[in-house]
Design an enzyme around this catalytic site. Structure first.
Site, PDB file in Angstrom:
ATOM      1  N   GLU A 126     -10.101 -49.727  -8.894  1.00  0.00           N
ATOM      2  CA  GLU A 126     -11.397 -49.285  -8.376  1.00  0.00           C
ATOM      3  C   GLU A 126     -12.452 -50.373  -8.455  1.00  0.00           C
ATOM      4  O   GLU A 126     -13.390 -50.375  -7.671  1.00  0.00           O
ATOM      5  CB  GLU A 126     -11.867 -48.050  -9.155  1.00  0.00           C
ATOM      6  N   TYR A 458     -12.475 -44.438 -21.610  1.00  0.00           N
ATOM      7  CA  TYR A 458     -13.307 -44.165 -20.436  1.00  0.00           C
ATOM      8  C   TYR A 458     -14.493 -43.294 -20.839  1.00  0.00           C
ATOM      9  O   TYR A 458     -14.313 -42.207 -21.406  1.00  0.00           O
ATOM     10  CB  TYR A 458     -12.466 -43.466 -19.372  1.00  0.00           C
TER      11      TYR A 458
END
Length: 576
Positions: A126, A458
């Site tokens: 990403e 995360y």
């Protein structure tokens, strides 16, 4: 889609070549062989998102409901045509195919694909920083890596072998990335005019996806030309799944050997929550599939945001501009998130502006004990009558030094404070604001930098419970040599007093925010060091025994106050 094949009935002939286990296709099972019609569907551009087993399943469902009766049954029905009541013979129940969640390891391509032949695997991340971490996690010999490109770098290297094609002679890995969403939604040009389009029409208007940057589309198309497999490394949330399918829309029809094996069967998705080498390797060896349903949820949200935002923005801009000529904005924008948030801020501002402070007075007693000054608080609490408090204080002053305080009771009580629940995003932002004085925006940016550096997991997660697969002992051991909390962690491991996290919910996408690797006192600086310190201490606290506080309460009686107050006990709370 996995939800489409759950509990569906199909004929035995439809599943005879798809030995499906609860954890995916076993390595020894006969690979799934799609029909020629399924292959043709996957070769067409309009079926980029449909896996072969999905399209085959939808056909088998249709076949299972249209069953022709035997000849003998038809003759019986013809002979009894004059009868008004006929009995239908229901087909026997057929076996169902169990659904495999997309985040579970599974194999959808034949394991003998490209046997004794070289293959190319395209990895798409990403962000460029994630792509760099993936390449460094998979490539053991950094000297053999070839990197080129500036804005969206490409990293190429050979080995390790690809687990979905173990018999390939050689595996070339090509790692690249995008920069967030590739497409955005907008109205067609025919709905762009404010004058010719009524805002109400926008709710039923079509929407179109437009590339944010044409260079990203060309970059992905060039990288995907002739590749055998695609592995998607987007963030494990809904937005990440949507970006997965945006990339597949560009890359899938560029893959090689579409006639041998449907392209979607050779598309996989890595599920990870940290980007250190061990987590990258673990995700690489347990590849699943992208989740189409989560991507569709983002498509729906994007369309709703566009239609609601644009329609109301145009409506209220025209409405207020016609009534207030001194507006300093050409467009009064409306958003499903920004407008309610603005309402909270305005209401809080009005509360602060209209608040009228009112002075109050309290009576306190200073008690010196063993060189420590303790405050005794009057049972009467706060009073808005200044003369009352001054009269009580003057009464004590008048009797000084004969005035005295008598100890009525001493109560010692132990109180338990439950260990905190694991840290999610909201809890992290609150803790950083309250304990560190760091605002939400700065705190989240700092946590993301720690994540990209491999120190934290995360940071965008809603989970407040560790999954069963989470290695609590290993995470604690990685922090056992730190001078700040290492001794406590070693005692925790030695005494085997590690506790299960309290309450919380595991959302399944990401674990709570936890440390991924140790950081020495000189490794991090500024807000990064402070946020990391908070996250580590919070993690250790979540698996520690409940804290025990010993509270001592001393009740004092002041005789000089007895005349004006029947309740004349002062309380002194001293926490040891």
């Amino acid at each position: 889609k996995n939800s489409d094949v759950k509990n569906s009935d199909v004929k035995n002939s439809d599943v005879k070549n798809s030995d499906v286990s609860s954890s995916g296709l076993s390595a020894s099972a006969t690979p799934f062989q799609p029909s020629q019609q399924d292959k043709n569907q996957h070769e067409s551009k309009s079926s980029n998102y449909i896996p072969s087993w999905e399209s085959g399943q939808s056909q088998s469902q249709e076949r299972a409901t249209i069953i022709k009766a035997p000849k003998q049954d038809r003759k019986q029905r013809q002979s009894s045509a004059g009868n008004k009541t006929t009995k239908k013979i229901a087909p026997p129940p057929a076996p169902s195919i169990p659904s495999i969640p997309p985040n579970e390891p599974q194999t959808t391509n034949p394991l003998h694909y490209s046997q004794n032949q070289p293959i190319t695997v395209l990895h798409i991340a990403e962000k460029p920083s994630i792509g760099s971490a993936i390449s460094h996690g998979l490539c053991k010999k950094q000297s053999s890596m070839n990197s080129f490109g500036r804005s969206l770098p490409i990293h190429e290297f050979y080995n390790p072998s690809f687990p979905k094609a173990p018999h390939a002679s050689k595996c070339l890995h090509r790692v690249t990335s995008v920069a967030g969403h590739v497409y955005s939604v907008d109205f067609p040009s025919s709905y762009q005019s404010w004058d010719s389009t009524d805002p109400q029409e926008l709710f039923t208007a079509p929407v179109a996806k437009k590339a944010n940057k044409g260079s990203v589309v060309k970059h992905l198309s060039d990288c995907a030309k002739g590749v055998d497999f695609i592995v998607l490394w987007m963030d494990c949330d809904r937005e990440g799944e949507n970006i997965n399918f945006e990339c597949l829309d560009i890359c899938q029809h560029r893959m090689a050997n579409a006639g041998v094996c449907p392209p979607y069967d050779r598309v996989y998705r890595a599920h990870f929550s940290a980007i250190n080498p061990s987590d990258i390797t673990k995700a690489y060896n347990a590849l699943g599939k992208p989740d189409r349903n989560q991507s569709l949820a983002v498509d729906a949200r994007q369309e709703l945001d566009l239609k609601v935002g644009v329609a109301f923005s145009r409506f209220q801009t025209r409405y207020f501009q016609g009534r207030y000529g001194d507006l300093d904005s050409a467009v009064l924008s409306y958003g499903p998130c920004q407008t309610p948030t603005l309402g909270f801020c305005v209401q809080r501002h009005l509360d602060m502006e209209t608040f009228k402070p009112e002075p109050y007075w309290m009576l306190e007693l200073a008690v010196m004990k063993r060189g420590r000054m303790c405050r005794a608080i009057w049972d009467g609490g706060r009073s808005f009558q200044q003369h009352k408090i001054l009269n009580l204080a003057n009464r004590v002053y008048d009797k000084y030094p004969t005035a005295c305080a008598k100890v009525l009771s001493v109560k010692v009580k132990d109180k338990k404070q439950a260990r905190p629940t694991p840290l999610n995003t909201v809890a992290l932002l609150k803790a950083c604001s309250k304990a560190l004085g760091i605002g939400p925006h700065a705190a989240l940016s700092t946590a993301e930098r720690l994540y990209l550096s491999g120190y934290l997991s995360y940071p965008r997660t809603e989970s407040t419970a560790y999954p069963q697969s989470f290695d609590i002992v290993g995470t604690l051991q990685s922090q056992s040599n730190d001078n700040r909390w290492g001794p406590y962690v070693r005692n925790l491991l030695k005494d085997k007093s590690i506790q299960k996290s309290r309450g919380g919910v595991d959302m399944g996408d990401h674990p709570p925010i936890t440390p991924c690797r140790p950081a020495g006192p000189n490794d991090l600086h500024g807000d990064m060091a402070r946020v990391y310190d908070l996250a580590v201490r919070h993690f250790i606290a979540t698996v520690s025994p409940d804290a025990v506080w010993r509270t001592t309460k001393v009740s004092l009686y002041v005789d000089a106050l007895d005349h004006d107050n029947n309740d004349n006990n002062d309380n002194n709370d001293n926490n040891d």
